[in-house]
Design a protein around this motif. Structure first.
Motif, PDB file in Angstrom:
ATOM      1  N   UNK A   1      -8.724   0.383   0.939  1.00  0.00           N
ATOM      2  CA  UNK A   1      -8.740   0.019  -0.471  1.00  0.00           C
ATOM      3  C   UNK A   1      -8.597   1.251  -1.352  1.00  0.00           C
ATOM      4  N   UNK A   2      -9.276   2.339  -0.982  1.00  0.00           N
ATOM      5  CA  UNK A   2      -9.183   3.573  -1.763  1.00  0.00           C
ATOM      6  C   UNK A   2      -7.769   4.124  -1.732  1.00  0.00           C
ATOM      7  N   UNK A   3      -7.141   4.134  -0.559  1.00  0.00           N
ATOM      8  CA  UNK A   3      -5.770   4.625  -0.482  1.00  0.00           C
ATOM      9  C   UNK A   3      -4.810   3.726  -1.246  1.00  0.00           C
ATOM     10  N   UNK A   4      -5.003   2.411  -1.133  1.00  0.00           N
ATOM     11  CA  UNK A   4      -4.133   1.472  -1.855  1.00  0.00           C
ATOM     12  C   UNK A   4      -4.089   1.779  -3.355  1.00  0.00           C
ATOM     13  N   UNK A   5      -5.209   2.249  -3.885  1.00  0.00           N
ATOM     14  CA  UNK A   5      -5.303   2.457  -5.329  1.00  0.00           C
ATOM     15  C   UNK A   5      -4.437   3.612  -5.830  1.00  0.00           C
ATOM     16  N   UNK A   6      -4.030   4.508  -4.930  1.00  0.00           N
ATOM     17  CA  UNK A   6      -3.233   5.667  -5.362  1.00  0.00           C
ATOM     18  C   UNK A   6      -1.911   5.795  -4.613  1.00  0.00           C
ATOM     19  N   UNK A   7      -1.708   4.995  -3.568  1.00  0.00           N
ATOM     20  CA  UNK A   7      -0.551   5.220  -2.698  1.00  0.00           C
ATOM     21  C   UNK A   7       0.787   5.074  -3.408  1.00  0.00           C
ATOM     22  N   UNK A   8       0.950   4.052  -4.231  1.00  0.00           N
ATOM     23  CA  UNK A   8       2.247   3.847  -4.889  1.00  0.00           C
ATOM     24  C   UNK A   8       2.645   5.064  -5.712  1.00  0.00           C
ATOM     25  N   UNK A   9       1.672   5.675  -6.372  1.00  0.00           N
ATOM     26  CA  UNK A   9       1.979   6.856  -7.180  1.00  0.00           C
ATOM     27  C   UNK A   9       2.282   8.065  -6.309  1.00  0.00           C
ATOM     28  N   UNK A  10       1.584   8.177  -5.167  1.00  0.00           N
ATOM     29  CA  UNK A  10       1.887   9.268  -4.240  1.00  0.00           C
ATOM     30  C   UNK A  10       3.300   9.112  -3.689  1.00  0.00           C
ATOM     31  N   UNK A  11       3.637   7.902  -3.238  1.00  0.00           N
ATOM     32  CA  UNK A  11       4.963   7.652  -2.679  1.00  0.00           C
ATOM     33  C   UNK A  11       6.052   7.901  -3.713  1.00  0.00           C
ATOM     34  N   UNK A  12       5.801   7.490  -4.956  1.00  0.00           N
ATOM     35  CA  UNK A  12       6.784   7.698  -6.020  1.00  0.00           C
ATOM     36  C   UNK A  12       6.985   9.182  -6.290  1.00  0.00           C
ATOM     37  N   UNK A  13       5.887   9.935  -6.241  1.00  0.00           N
ATOM     38  CA  UNK A  13       5.981  11.384  -6.461  1.00  0.00           C
ATOM     39  C   UNK A  13       6.766  12.045  -5.349  1.00  0.00           C
ATOM     40  N   UNK A  14       6.483  11.672  -4.110  1.00  0.00           N
ATOM     41  CA  UNK A  14       7.210  12.247  -2.975  1.00  0.00           C
ATOM     42  C   UNK A  14       8.702  11.948  -3.071  1.00  0.00           C
ATOM     43  N   UNK A  15       9.045  10.767  -3.544  1.00  0.00           N
ATOM     44  CA  UNK A  15      10.451  10.368  -3.602  1.00  0.00           C
ATOM     45  C   UNK A  15      11.259  11.189  -4.593  1.00  0.00           C
ATOM     46  N   UNK A  16      10.586  11.826  -5.563  1.00  0.00           N
ATOM     47  CA  UNK A  16      11.309  12.618  -6.565  1.00  0.00           C
ATOM     48  C   UNK A  16      11.880  13.907  -5.982  1.00  0.00           C
ATOM     49  N   UNK A  17      11.424  14.285  -4.798  1.00  0.00           N
ATOM     50  CA  UNK A  17      11.885  15.544  -4.192  1.00  0.00           C
ATOM     51  C   UNK A  17      13.003  15.330  -3.179  1.00  0.00           C
ATOM     52  N   UNK A  18      13.492  14.101  -3.073  1.00  0.00           N
ATOM     53  CA  UNK A  18      14.511  13.823  -2.069  1.00  0.00           C
ATOM     54  C   UNK A  18      13.876  13.565  -0.720  1.00  0.00           C
TER      55      UNK A  18
END
Length: 230
Positions: free
Chosen positions: A92-109
């Motif tokens: 549950x804790x990871x779910x709360x931030x994962x989408x933003x982490x994944x989106x951030x990682x995607x900005x670097x290719x």
């Protein structure tokens, strides 16, 4: 491995400080990008930093009463892909931030490798996040260096986790630290990755003795145990 482990230890300690201080420190270490990611409802904090050809995802450990509620939630739930079961509070804790982490990682290719790290509760989140990245993300997971991690999932989850990144996951335990001993194995929880590295009372690094726990005694809930074991 030793250099990566030492660097990860520094990164995970940074996560306990204020975002402004962390960003300043990471800039001094020549990281050209820093993103702080937090969810106030679950009190989950993390950051993503970039340098050269690699990215670092770091999670903060237990720091408040809300965190302890997450830690104490011993019930399991299905992992994000349904393969195995994991600690419900950690997921549950990871779910709360994962989408933003994944989106951030995607900005670097998708050509940069990613390292995951964290301490205590943060170590549990780092391992869950690394598995998600390894099975659904584009950037390859280069290493998972964690410290004082609790157990995060059942034997099935350990098997599927290790199939993907078990050889890249390194848990470090300080002497008789209590946190890596919970949740208890008798509730069906396991550490993932390589055999944990333990620092003994003399600060020498060694491998812990394998558990002799009887797998047949596992239960799902504490109240299913005899009173003396509860």
């Amino acid at each position: 491995q030793s250099r990566s482990s030492a660097a990860s230890d520094v990164y995970k300690r940074q996560a306990y400080l204020k975002p402004e201080f962390i960003e300043k420190q990471m800039t001094q270490w020549h990281y050209h990008s820093f993103t702080w990611i937090e969810d106030v409802n679950t009190d989950t904090q993390s950051f993503v930093a970039a340098k050269g050809e690699h990215l670092v995802v770091c999670f903060r450990g237990t720091g408040s009463g809300k965190d302890w509620v997450v830690d104490a939630n011993l019930f399991k739930t299905d992992s994000f892909d349904g393969k195995g079961r994991v600690h419900r509070g950690f997921k549950s804790a990871l779910d709360s931030v994962w989408d933003r982490i994944a989106a951030t990682l995607s900005t670097f290719g998708d050509d940069k490798k990613v390292f995951f790290t964290g301490h205590s509760l943060g170590a549990a989140l780092a391992q869950l996040a690394a598995y998600r990245q390894a099975t659904s993300g584009t950037n390859p997971v280069a290493g998972v260096y964690v410290y004082g991690s609790p157990r995060i999932g059942n034997p099935t989850y350990k098997t599927v986790y290790n199939k993907h990144i078990g050889d890249k996951t390194f848990l470090h335990i300080n002497n008789l630290d209590l946190v890596p001993q919970v949740p208890p194995r008798i509730l069906g929880y396991r550490h993932v990755g390589n055999t944990p590295n333990r620092f003994d009372i003399g600060h020498e690094l060694s491998n812990p003795v394998a558990s002799t726990h009887d797998e047949d005694q596992e239960v799902e809930r504490l109240d299913e145990l005899p009173l003396e074991l509860q």
